[in-house]
Design a protein around this motif. Sequence first.
Motif, PDB file in Angstrom:
ATOM      1  N   ALA A 121       0.880  -1.184   0.000  1.00  0.00           N
ATOM      2  CA  ALA A 121       0.000   0.000   0.000  1.00  0.00           C
ATOM      3  C   ALA A 121       0.910   1.224   0.000  1.00  0.00           C
ATOM      4  O   ALA A 121       1.182   1.828   1.038  1.00  0.00           O
ATOM      5  CB  ALA A 121      -0.916   0.002   1.218  1.00  0.00           C
ATOM      6  N   VAL A 122       1.437   1.560  -1.172  1.00  0.00           N
ATOM      7  CA  VAL A 122       2.431   2.626  -1.301  1.00  0.00           C
ATOM      8  C   VAL A 122       1.819   3.785  -2.063  1.00  0.00           C
ATOM      9  O   VAL A 122       1.320   3.613  -3.179  1.00  0.00           O
ATOM     10  CB  VAL A 122       3.697   2.117  -2.024  1.00  0.00           C
ATOM     11  CG1 VAL A 122       4.742   3.221  -2.087  1.00  0.00           C
ATOM     12  CG2 VAL A 122       4.262   0.899  -1.312  1.00  0.00           C
ATOM     13  N   ALA A 123       1.829   4.945  -1.461  1.00  0.00           N
ATOM     14  CA  ALA A 123       1.293   6.144  -2.120  1.00  0.00           C
ATOM     15  C   ALA A 123       2.232   6.552  -3.266  1.00  0.00           C
ATOM     16  O   ALA A 123       3.434   6.299  -3.215  1.00  0.00           O
ATOM     17  CB  ALA A 123       1.158   7.277  -1.108  1.00  0.00           C
ATOM     18  N   GLY A 160       3.766  -0.709   3.641  1.00  0.00           N
ATOM     19  CA  GLY A 160       2.994   0.501   3.342  1.00  0.00           C
ATOM     20  C   GLY A 160       3.841   1.746   3.490  1.00  0.00           C
ATOM     21  O   GLY A 160       4.731   1.825   4.323  1.00  0.00           O
ATOM     22  N   GLU A 165       2.901   6.001   3.319  1.00  0.00           N
ATOM     23  CA  GLU A 165       1.870   7.014   3.090  1.00  0.00           C
ATOM     24  C   GLU A 165       2.336   8.343   3.665  1.00  0.00           C
ATOM     25  O   GLU A 165       3.304   8.397   4.430  1.00  0.00           O
ATOM     26  CB  GLU A 165       0.549   6.601   3.744  1.00  0.00           C
ATOM     27  CG  GLU A 165       0.646   6.352   5.231  1.00  0.00           C
ATOM     28  CD  GLU A 165      -0.679   5.917   5.810  1.00  0.00           C
ATOM     29  OE1 GLU A 165      -1.662   5.905   5.071  1.00  0.00           O
ATOM     30  OE2 GLU A 165      -0.702   5.586   7.017  1.00  0.00           O
ATOM     31  N   PRO A 184       0.408  11.091   5.692  1.00  0.00           N
ATOM     32  CA  PRO A 184      -0.820  11.605   6.335  1.00  0.00           C
ATOM     33  C   PRO A 184      -0.932  13.120   6.259  1.00  0.00           C
ATOM     34  O   PRO A 184      -2.021  13.666   6.194  1.00  0.00           O
ATOM     35  CB  PRO A 184      -0.686  11.133   7.782  1.00  0.00           C
ATOM     36  CG  PRO A 184       0.345  10.056   7.768  1.00  0.00           C
ATOM     37  CD  PRO A 184       1.258  10.370   6.645  1.00  0.00           C
ATOM     38  N   TYR A 235       5.710  11.528   6.641  1.00  0.00           N
ATOM     39  CA  TYR A 235       5.566  10.213   6.038  1.00  0.00           C
ATOM     40  C   TYR A 235       5.515   9.133   7.116  1.00  0.00           C
ATOM     41  O   TYR A 235       6.005   9.318   8.237  1.00  0.00           O
ATOM     42  CB  TYR A 235       6.733   9.915   5.084  1.00  0.00           C
ATOM     43  CG  TYR A 235       6.925  10.968   4.033  1.00  0.00           C
ATOM     44  CD1 TYR A 235       6.150  10.975   2.871  1.00  0.00           C
ATOM     45  CD2 TYR A 235       7.860  11.989   4.201  1.00  0.00           C
ATOM     46  CE1 TYR A 235       6.322  11.953   1.906  1.00  0.00           C
ATOM     47  CE2 TYR A 235       8.024  12.972   3.243  1.00  0.00           C
ATOM     48  CZ  TYR A 235       7.251  12.953   2.091  1.00  0.00           C
ATOM     49  OH  TYR A 235       7.390  13.922   1.150  1.00  0.00           O
TER      50      TYR A 235
END
Length: 756
Positions: free
Chosen positions: A644-646, A685, A687, A689, A694
């Motif tokens: 789940a990598v932005a 992951g 992300e 926020p 990060y």
Amino acid sequence: MPRALLILLLLLTSGVLAAEPLYPALSAAAAHRLRQELWQTPPSKKRVALLLALSQDLIAKYQRLGTPLDSALIYRQQAQTLSQQLRDVEGQIRSSYTLGNFWLGLGKTAEGKKLLLQGLTSSTQFHYARLEADGWYYLSETYTLSATDFPKRIASLERAMALYQTLNDGERAAYTLKTIADLHLQQGKDGLARAELLQVLARYHAIGYRRLHYTYDLLSVTSGNLGDYKEAFRYGQAAIESALASRDTTDLNLFYCRMGSLYRVLNQFPDALSYYNNVLLRAEKARDASSVNDALILITEVLIAQHQPQRALSLAQEKLRQYPLKDPFRIDSLNLLARGYLANHQLGPAELCNSQLINALESNRKLISRRGLLLTAFMRAANIALINRQYDKARICLGKAAAQKGETYSSTTERMLLLLFKVDSSQGNYVAAIRHQQRYQQLRDSVFNEKRSKQLAGLQVLYDMKEKEHAMALLTKQNQVQQANLRQREWQRNTSLAGVFMLAVVLGLGYNRYRLKQRSNRLLESQRQEIAAQNQTLEKVLTEKSGLLEEKEWMLKEIHHRVKNNLQIIGSLLRSQSIYMQDGEARAAVRESRNRVHSMALIHQKLYQSNRLAGVPMAAYIQEIVDHLLASFNCQESVQTHLAVAPLEMDVTLAVPLGLILNEAITNALKYAFPAGQAGNLYVGLEAPQAHCYQLTVRDDGVGFAPEFEPTQSRTLGLSLIQGLSKQIGGRLLVEGTSGVHIRLEFDQTELVAHA
């Protein structure tokens, strides 16, 4: 007594106990900020305070507005546990207060009082004066409003007020005095309550406190009770204006109802209806069915008093369809409809609704507190039976009404005596009828004289207010006319002066313009030649700069390409070396070193392949690291990966340590989390926020750490690298290993700059 009249009397005679909390409720934005701060705060006294603040806020909103309690008890339990671990006595006392208020909110007074007394005893023992003051205030809430508990309740509040004054907390001391004044108002001591409220107002003014509407509202009530309608209207309007100015409109409906009820008592129906309609509009906007119903009761009473019963009934039916009450017994709906049908002489529907209302109130013990409404229903049933000439039934209903306790309003006794007179007269009991008539007349004369005296005083106030408004409007109009005449004369004079001035300016500008034009033409010609020369120079400079930039980009790409090749050569050398090694641990160490080199080489490969040299595309980079390590450990079949990598790009100075941290975390998971080829899941992951902030997460569902293993004390190369690289980028590292291993790293660009 009709419920509308009961509500009217309560609005004019009761205070607003607990309408304003001791500590103001948090706004939605403030509560959200506290939750965000809680998430980032490690175990400490500050975290205890945040947990208790959130818990107490949820409890206060539940007690005042009926909102859900949600996580109030969980927050409090976490605060209690943490305060015990930290030996935080203050936090433990506040935890006791919070749980005590929680039980009070649920109606469990005994449990709540026990916890509050525990907290109060500890605050006294450890000399926490503010906590002791809060404890005495909270303890006052455990006492009822009965005659025996009133002194105890006031004594607790007086001790709290004395402590607040010792602490120089003028706001809390004034608030506590206001609560005492409210209790005196409940006792009927209007003069004492008014004197105390004026002291409260003076104290609030002295400290610059702006939320004065609750104090104004209580002053309006006491002034109305004392017959001082001028002050009642003044303070009532001030309460509304203060609530709107401070944007604290939680109890604005109550303030509107107070003003409407003042006008209602004085039979000023249009003004009363205006305020009641404000309440209805706000209730509809909030989709609050209960408030809509309360507004309907008041509005329909006014409409019936204005001889518009059909409009009242239609309005009630329409709004009940739009905003049905969440009441399985339909108590308030049945009462409202029965009143409307009876006013329209629709006896059948009125009797049906009223009978259903009586059955619901008598058959459900949960509704025992609604005896006042049951009395109203029996009185209405007697009235319907009397109209239908069912005199025995009317007498039975009146007997049941008289059996209800707690109803002491003289208007109820007056109506009951009138109905008994009518029943006795119809049945030929003339002696009893005359006796009831005499008592009725005596009571009516007494009530009429008192009511008429108050109405006359109120009407005089209204007349004075209207005259004052008329005089002010006339003076305002005259002033506006005078101001208009002055403005017109000034405009004429200024226009003449402006015309002369403008003519002189135009002549001067015309001559100056001619001179400037000649000089400008000469300057423009010289500037044009100079600009042409500068343009040629700039074109040459831009051409050279463009070539230099292209050369720089080519050189940077070539550097990344060569660094990537060199790192790949190193990896190949390590791989060749491992072939000739017999020691398994040495081969594993070489393989891990080769993986580290590969993770750094990937960054330079990405920069070489990308059109942008400023950032590394993290999604593709992390995917390749994971794929390479799965292949390196031959785990493609047994380990399922979840990424789940932005879509982020990071500077190479940040991407390199992140890649090495990922390499070590995933390597540890593949080596130790799934022994003997055990199947499992690996979660990775990344992300952001918030801007420039990060969060990197690596988690598996494997066997986790051994019970005796402590990550922070470990001296293994992998964990040491992870900890060292985390400090290098200024990150906050969390490693847990109870159910699988969970590694979370939080970092931001500003921290990286500070450590650079």
